[in-house]
Design an enzyme around this catalytic site. Structure first.
Site, mmCIF file in Angstrom:
data_model
loop_
_atom_site.group_PDB
_atom_site.id
_atom_site.type_symbol
_atom_site.label_atom_id
_atom_site.label_comp_id
_atom_site.label_asym_id
_atom_site.label_seq_id
_atom_site.Cartn_x
_atom_site.Cartn_y
_atom_site.Cartn_z
ATOM 1 N N HIS A 111 6.390 20.349 -3.115
ATOM 2 C CA HIS A 111 5.706 19.559 -2.273
ATOM 3 C C HIS A 111 6.533 18.185 -2.156
ATOM 4 O O HIS A 111 7.290 17.763 -3.290
ATOM 5 C CB HIS A 111 4.646 18.918 -3.033
ATOM 6 C CG HIS A 111 3.501 18.004 -2.243
ATOM 7 N ND1 HIS A 111 3.025 18.223 -0.848
ATOM 8 C CD2 HIS A 111 3.564 16.685 -2.379
ATOM 9 C CE1 HIS A 111 2.452 17.342 -0.370
ATOM 10 N NE2 HIS A 111 2.902 16.288 -1.007
ATOM 11 N N CYS A 113 3.699 19.577 4.397
ATOM 12 C CA CYS A 113 4.581 18.347 3.806
ATOM 13 C C CYS A 113 5.587 18.348 4.390
ATOM 14 O O CYS A 113 6.067 17.192 4.805
ATOM 15 C CB CYS A 113 4.526 18.356 2.325
ATOM 16 S SG CYS A 113 5.411 19.667 1.416
ATOM 17 N N HIS A 141 2.522 11.515 2.925
ATOM 18 C CA HIS A 141 2.756 12.865 2.879
ATOM 19 C C HIS A 141 1.316 13.577 3.459
ATOM 20 O O HIS A 141 0.570 12.936 3.809
ATOM 21 C CB HIS A 141 2.928 13.439 1.118
ATOM 22 C CG HIS A 141 1.687 13.094 0.386
ATOM 23 N ND1 HIS A 141 0.891 14.053 -0.123
ATOM 24 C CD2 HIS A 141 1.085 12.070 0.031
ATOM 25 C CE1 HIS A 141 0.106 13.641 -0.718
ATOM 26 N NE2 HIS A 141 0.113 12.199 -0.776
#
Length: 178
Positions: free
Chosen positions: A138, A87, A150
């Site tokens: 994340h 990410c 993402h």
């Protein structure tokens, strides 16, 4: 043995299979971060009017172009290229290629940098962070209209809804890197 069917002609085994696929798909779309909270000190900060998005329309367009180039690229822990992204690696690449900006490499470094943004003032290009398994691990790039881009652990580079089933209760904060 004859299977019972419903009015659409599906038998119970087929219904179970379709429901199972839907449930597994919904879980798999989750990605790499429990409760929604504001960053410390942000509870008293009122949201301001969202005018910066209108002031910088090219920012979102440039980030969408990077997203389109890498959409579907698989997730790879530590990855920062078209061979695979994690990410923060995708965010790093999107900012470098789309905006010519250098960001910190890891999610924890990104969390310690930039300016904290009140949830009511998130604008395209802001980073959004999510809590998974008890810690913020994340991140993605908010693109407006409830969407963020993402690198998901399950499906690679994708876009998702901030209010989607998996993400809504996991959002923790947003940060701006101007």
């Amino acid at each position: 043995m004859k299977h019972r069917t419903d009015s659409l002609g599906f038998n119970m085994h087929e219904w179970f299979r379709y429901i199972s696929i839907l449930v597994i798909s919904a879980l798999a779309l989750g990605g790499c971060a429990s409760h929604q909270s504001l960053p410390e000190g942000m509870a008293d900060v009122p949201p301001s009017s969202p005018t910066a998005a209108a002031q910088e329309p090219g920012k979102a367009q440039k980030l969408w172009q990077v997203f389109e180039r890498y959409q579907g690229t698989p997730y790879r822990y530590g990855g920062t290229s078209s061979n695979g992204f994690d990410c923060s690696g995708f965010i790093l690449t999107a900012y470098q290629e789309g905006l010519g900006k250098q960001l910190p490499r890891t999610t924890s470094q990104m969390l310690a940098s930039g300016d904290a943004i009140h949830p009511g003032n998130i604008q395209p290009g802001d980073l959004v962070f999510f809590r998974i398994r008890g810690k913020e691990q994340h991140a993605g790039i908010y693109m407006g209209d409830d969407r963020f881009i993402h690198a998901s652990t399950s499906i690679g580079v994708t876009q998702s809804s901030m209010n989607g089933y998996y993400w809504k209760g996991r959002f923790t904060q947003a940060r701006r890197f101007d």
